[in-house]
Write a protein that holds these residues in place. Structure first.
Motif, PDB file in Angstrom:
ATOM      1  N   ARG A 129     -28.986   7.291 -12.199  1.00 36.08           N
ATOM      2  CA  ARG A 129     -28.182   8.204 -11.410  1.00 36.08           C
ATOM      3  C   ARG A 129     -28.647   9.638 -11.509  1.00 36.08           C
ATOM      4  NH1 ARG A 129     -21.818   8.667 -12.584  1.00 36.08           N
ATOM      5  NH2 ARG A 129     -21.340  10.562 -11.482  1.00 36.08           N
ATOM      6  N   ARG A 180     -22.784   8.830 -17.544  1.00 34.26           N
ATOM      7  CA  ARG A 180     -23.427   7.660 -16.975  1.00 34.26           C
ATOM      8  C   ARG A 180     -23.349   6.510 -17.953  1.00 34.26           C
ATOM      9  NH1 ARG A 180     -23.670   4.348 -14.268  1.00 34.26           N
ATOM     10  NH2 ARG A 180     -25.459   3.249 -13.511  1.00 34.26           N
ATOM     11  N   LEU A 208     -30.745   1.629 -12.588  1.00 33.33           N
ATOM     12  CA  LEU A 208     -29.375   1.601 -12.113  1.00 33.33           C
ATOM     13  C   LEU A 208     -28.845   0.187 -12.269  1.00 33.33           C
ATOM     14  CD1 LEU A 208     -29.275   3.582  -8.778  1.00 33.33           C
ATOM     15  CD2 LEU A 208     -27.798   3.934 -10.744  1.00 33.33           C
ATOM     16  N   GLN A 257     -18.413  -2.378 -16.244  1.00 27.09           N
ATOM     17  CA  GLN A 257     -19.338  -3.010 -15.303  1.00 27.09           C
ATOM     18  C   GLN A 257     -19.280  -4.515 -15.451  1.00 27.09           C
ATOM     19  OE1 GLN A 257     -23.455  -1.585 -15.018  1.00 27.09           O
ATOM     20  NE2 GLN A 257     -24.149  -3.710 -14.884  1.00 27.09           N
ATOM     21  N   TYR A 291     -17.203   7.766 -10.582  1.00 20.57           N
ATOM     22  CA  TYR A 291     -18.429   7.161 -10.062  1.00 20.57           C
ATOM     23  C   TYR A 291     -18.194   5.669  -9.874  1.00 20.57           C
ATOM     24  CZ  TYR A 291     -23.474   6.143  -9.781  1.00 20.57           C
ATOM     25  OH  TYR A 291     -24.728   5.750  -9.386  1.00 20.57           O
ATOM     26  N   GLU A 292     -18.647   5.154  -8.737  1.00 17.25           N
ATOM     27  CA  GLU A 292     -18.553   3.722  -8.495  1.00 17.25           C
ATOM     28  C   GLU A 292     -19.844   3.245  -7.851  1.00 17.25           C
ATOM     29  OE1 GLU A 292     -16.021   0.852  -5.571  1.00 17.25           O
ATOM     30  OE2 GLU A 292     -14.847   2.077  -6.979  1.00 17.25           O
ATOM     31  N   SER A 293     -20.374   2.153  -8.379  1.00 19.13           N
ATOM     32  CA  SER A 293     -21.639   1.623  -7.893  1.00 19.13           C
ATOM     33  C   SER A 293     -21.482   0.132  -7.624  1.00 19.13           C
ATOM     34  CB  SER A 293     -22.738   1.860  -8.944  1.00 19.13           C
ATOM     35  OG  SER A 293     -23.975   1.379  -8.488  1.00 19.13           O
ATOM     36  N   THR A 301     -28.379  -1.073  -4.045  1.00 31.69           N
ATOM     37  CA  THR A 301     -27.260  -0.454  -4.738  1.00 31.69           C
ATOM     38  C   THR A 301     -26.695   0.666  -3.877  1.00 31.69           C
ATOM     39  OG1 THR A 301     -28.257  -0.912  -6.900  1.00 31.69           O
ATOM     40  CG2 THR A 301     -26.511   0.747  -6.827  1.00 31.69           C
ATOM     41  N   SER A 355     -23.815   3.739  -4.152  1.00 29.18           N
ATOM     42  CA  SER A 355     -23.045   4.440  -5.178  1.00 29.18           C
ATOM     43  C   SER A 355     -22.310   5.635  -4.584  1.00 29.18           C
ATOM     44  CB  SER A 355     -23.966   4.926  -6.303  1.00 29.18           C
ATOM     45  OG  SER A 355     -24.747   3.867  -6.813  1.00 29.18           O
ATOM     46  N   THR A 386     -20.113   9.131  -5.705  1.00 33.05           N
ATOM     47  CA  THR A 386     -19.724  10.092  -6.730  1.00 33.05           C
ATOM     48  C   THR A 386     -18.455  10.813  -6.288  1.00 33.05           C
ATOM     49  OG1 THR A 386     -21.984  10.445  -7.519  1.00 33.05           O
ATOM     50  CG2 THR A 386     -20.406  12.208  -7.928  1.00 33.05           C
TER      51      THR A 386
END
Length: 857
Positions: free
Chosen positions: A6, A21, A33, A177, A203-205, A230, A232, A234
């Motif tokens: 990130r 992170r 990531l 996660q 934060y979401e991924s 991915t 993501s 913020t």
């Protein structure tokens, strides 16, 4: 694997201050990531379960007499499993949770222009240090070199070119996660499809990946491939400490136009939003070179676009007026390129050393990106079996990278930030510099600088029986600019050390139960306990009765409080909480809106005789809470930041550790009675603090959001169980007696007593249900915080803890009697509150869920 993350680095402290992170550098995907690449691992067992706990902690940085007492610390748990659904279909999953806290750099600045407090802050008799922070003006010489000035006499002391980090502290925050992978295997081909999500407050991924492997050349050659995507988001609260320095964060300044449309104000916080996308592809080739040698080659490419910045990093600008040589400091959010292309090449050699029955591994990886960073990684380890199931693995690692093209500790601009000028027809007016003096991209994030890291460590593992392994490891790292390959790295102000320690349990379900045979005769024993399933939320209720038996288990507990505040069993008005919920001289300002508690427990049990079981149970806990303002509350207390914000607050980490013995008192087959005698060791922190914000103390976090009791506690229990045909029943009395009057923070939790009565019925030979009645009584907290606490609401006062509670438990338990997974038990129980009669003012309980897995052998 391509080195992507990130914030553009492979180091663990990827975020600063209010958010952090995830801990992938310390787990399986150190430089990627989450989800960036599908796994190419095909050598692991088809069915296994693993649990790992890790601790990462940094040493102090050189802040030139200023003190930060809590550098970054991370506690992480990682649970994973693999199952064979059919001969060809495999399913695997991972769950990762890490909790961050401590201080990390938000910027760097000229040392000559920083204020380094020599007088520590004192509150309630407690002394704490402070980080250097900016001051507005710096004097320069004719060569534009900063001059140090005596703060008392104002005399110039000479040129000082050194830089220093400006630190920002963080309250604890947690990331969760989860990911999965489904694999279909043919004789020489396998395809994987996976996905997952990583969630933290800001934060979401979300990620998906596809990959596989192809074996050919009589399976002496394997081709691995993977493709991943991915996406993501913020949603970051700009650091409160940084807001003091950032030039007009939301409106008005030409120096912050880059993010003006991405910043909004919510509840007084500046929220920076952004989206990022990453694509990745990797190829790998594994070749068996000889009977003792395996060679791996890999190539990867990844492309990231969108919001690439770290929202918690700022850049210091020093504007120097060429006429007066006086510098004026300003700060802006860092700006990185909107895309990044990364390439990697790796090689790995595995060599078996037959005379020593050992294996030597050597890895090399080269990473290159269009930000100007070239990185080299060299790793080597030696795997040495020692006999009787023991194995030791020393390892060494060296990493070096060049600096990003746009990295600089700070920017020196030879132009006044603003000055008086004469405009004909207008007169004297102020003229400001504009953003054309800035480069397109800039960052002072030290992880984008040139540096090297050198580390060494060792891991030790013990296989107690075939498929059951415990492992512990430790590694120490030195991060220095001068360790960069070829020299020329960042100056010493960015140097620091850190360590990683971990403990892990691995259970190979395919092989578990086949005893290790050190004599070569191939004989062993296999034992499973087929008793009726006890309620999942009940502790110390099961005994093994065969000498030499082991049991390994994992238990997850989740509890939630929300809704009404209670005073005893009644619902009070806000005005009553304001006036009576805190103390006679302090009115309440806030009350909890909700609180969630999650606990992970690993259980290891051993039966040295048929009448004695020994058990150890480490715990990992995390909590989150949000507050609401009380109607009619008093105004804010001066000098105390009110920690409400838009996302509440969190804590997490290692909890207390339980050590106990179960002793059989009576056993007639139908009736069984045993006693438990144990203690809990105070391994959980009880001194967690909110972060300092804008030079205001945060103070200790609420009592029930600390990670343990902080005292040695006695935990006795007495359990009776009975069985007849398909029916089972039981009763238990248990308690917690605090063995110390207070912990290091000045208080002791109240003693606890609990009784349970339950009945169960076996629906089938493998499935049973239970119903349980529970009564719990707990005393109020004794003593009080001996350190500063904000005293914002009922949760901060000892009288508002404990009470009397009535609950109903509904459970189900499944046992695998045969097949590859024989002996595994999985149980669930929902605890429904029936009545609360609380001490003082407390939040109403919603319910709790317990889930447990166990295996005896």
């Amino acid at each position: 694997m391509v080195a992507i993350d990130r914030c553009g680095t492979g180091l663990p402290d990827c975020k600063a201050a209010s958010g952090t992170r995830g801990l992938q550098a310390l787990t399986a995907a150190a430089l990627a990531l989450p989800g960036m690449f599908a796994s190419g691992d095909s050598a692991a067992a088809d069915s296994e379960f693993a649990f790992q706990q890790s601790r990462y902690e940094e040493g102090n940085r050189n802040l030139f007499d200023a003190k930060v007492n809590n550098p970054i610390q991370v506690d992480s748990i990682h649970a994973s499993g693999k199952l064979s659904l059919t001969d060809r279909i495999k399913f695997s999953f991972n769950f990762l949770q890490d909790t961050w806290s401590g201080a990390t750099p938000m910027s760097s600045a000229p040392l000559a222009g920083s204020i380094r407090p020599n007088i520590p802050v004192e509150r309630d008799g407690v002394v704490s240090g402070a980080s250097p922070f900016f001051q507005r003006t710096i004097q320069f010489n004719e060569n534009f070199e900063p001059l140090a000035v005596d703060p008392v006499t104002n005399q110039t002391l000479g040129v000082d070119k050194r830089a220093v980090h400006v630190m920002s502290t963080a309250s604890p925050e947690t990331r969760n996660q989860g990911d999965f992978k489904l694999t279909y295997e043919w004789d020489e081909l396998a395809l994987d499809l996976g996905g997952g999500i990583s969630i933290e407050r800001d934060y979401e991924s979300r990620f998906v990946n596809f990959g596989g492997r192809w074996d050919f050349n009589q399976k002496s050659t394997t081709l691995n491939f993977g493709l991943s995507y991915t996406n993501s988001d913020t949603y970051a609260i700009i650091d409160h400490d940084a807001q003091v320095y950032i030039e007009n964060t939301n409106e008005g300044s030409q120096f912050t136009q880059a993010f003006r449309n991405q910043i909004k104000i919510e509840k007084g916080d500046y929220i920076l939003q952004g989206n990022r996308e990453d694509w990745g592809v990797n190829l790998g080739l594994t070749q068996i070179v000889g009977k003792s040698t395996v060679l791996d080659l890999s190539f990867g490419y990844a492309r990231g676009t969108g919001f690439m910045e770290n929202p918690y990093k700022i850049m210091t600008l020093v504007f120097v007026d060429p006429d007066t040589l006086e510098g004026e400091t300003r700060a802006v959010l860092e700006q990185r390129p909107d895309e990044r292309n990364q390439f990697s090449f790796g090689a790995r050699l595995a060599q078996y050393i037959e005379p020593l029955d050992a294996a030597w591994h050597f890895n090399y990886r080269f990473n290159h990106d269009d930000w100007g960073i070239d990185a080299h990684t060299f790793e080597s380890d030696w795997v040495q079996p020692l006999g009787s199931g023991w194995k030791v693995t020393p390892h060494v690692r060296y990493y070096s990278q060049s600096a990003a093209d746009f990295y600089s500790p700070f920017l020196l601009i030879k132009q006044a930030f603003s000055k008086a000028v004469f405009v004909p027809g207008v007169g004297i007016t102020r003229q400001s510099a504009d953003d054309s003096v800035l480069p397109a991209n800039f960052s002072s994030d030290h992880r984008l600088s040139g540096f090297g890291t050198l580390s060494g460590g060792v891991s030790i593992s013990k296989e107690f029986t075939k498929g059951f392994t415990l492992e512990a490891g430790f590694e120490y790292y030195t991060h220095e600019g001068r360790l960069k390959l070829g020299g020329g790295g960042e100056a010493g102000f960015a140097d620091f050390n850190y360590y990683v320690a971990n403990a892990a349990l691995k259970v190979d379900l395919d092989n578990l139960g086949r005893a290790l045979d050190f004599s070569g005769d191939g004989h062993g024993h296999h034992h499973h306990h087929h008793g009726a399933g006890n309620p999942a939320g009940l502790m110390f209720a099961h005994m093994m009765d065969e000498p030499g038996s082991f049991m390994v288990g994992y238990q997850f507990m989740y509890g939630r409080q929300s809704g009404n505040m209670l005073n005893g069993s009644s619902v009070p008005l806000d005005s009553a909480i304001v006036d009576n919920g805190c103390s006679t001289d302090i009115q309440c300002r806030f009350t909890p809106k909700f609180m969630n508690m999650k606990m992970h427990m690993l259980m290891l049990m051993y039966a040295p005789t048929d009448w004695l079981n020994l058990m150890v149970m480490p715990q990992f806990v995390d909590m989150d809470m949000n507050l609401r303002e009380l109607s009619g509350r008093p105004p804010p207390a001066p000098g105390v930041h009110e920690h409400t914000g838009v996302g509440g607050h969190e804590t997490g980490g290692v909890g207390d550790t339980s050590l106990s013995a179960l002793i059989k008192l009576y056993d007639s087959g139908m009736h069984h009675l045993h006693a438990g005698i144990g203690v809990t060791a105070p391994t959980g922190d009880v001194d967690l603090e909110f972060r300092r914000i804008v030079q205001e103390d945060g103070g200790l976090i609420h009592f029930m959001m600390q990670l343990g009791s902080g005292t040695w506690d006695f935990t006795p229990s007495l359990t009776y169980t009975g069985t007849l045909d398909r029916w089972s029943w039981g009763a238990q009395a248990s308690g917690v007696k605090r063995l110390q009057d207070k912990n290091e923070s000045g208080y002791a939790l109240g003693d606890l007593f609990q009784t349970s009565v339950w009945g169960g019925y076996n629906l089938t030979s493998w499935l049973s249900t239970t119903v349980r009645g529970i009564y719990t009584v707990q005393g109020s907290i004794r003593g009080d915080f001996n350190k500063f606490n904000g005293r914002g609401g009922p949760m901060d006062f000892p009288k508002n803890h404990g009470g009397r509670f009535w609950d109903l438990g509904l459970g189900v338990s499944a046992y695998v009697p045969s097949g590859d997974l024989a002996g595994n038990r999985l149980s669930f129980e929902w605890i429904q509150p029936l009545k609360d009669d609380v001490n003082g003012f407390q939040l109403e309980r919603d319910g709790a869920l317990s889930a447990s897995w166990s295996y005896a052998f």
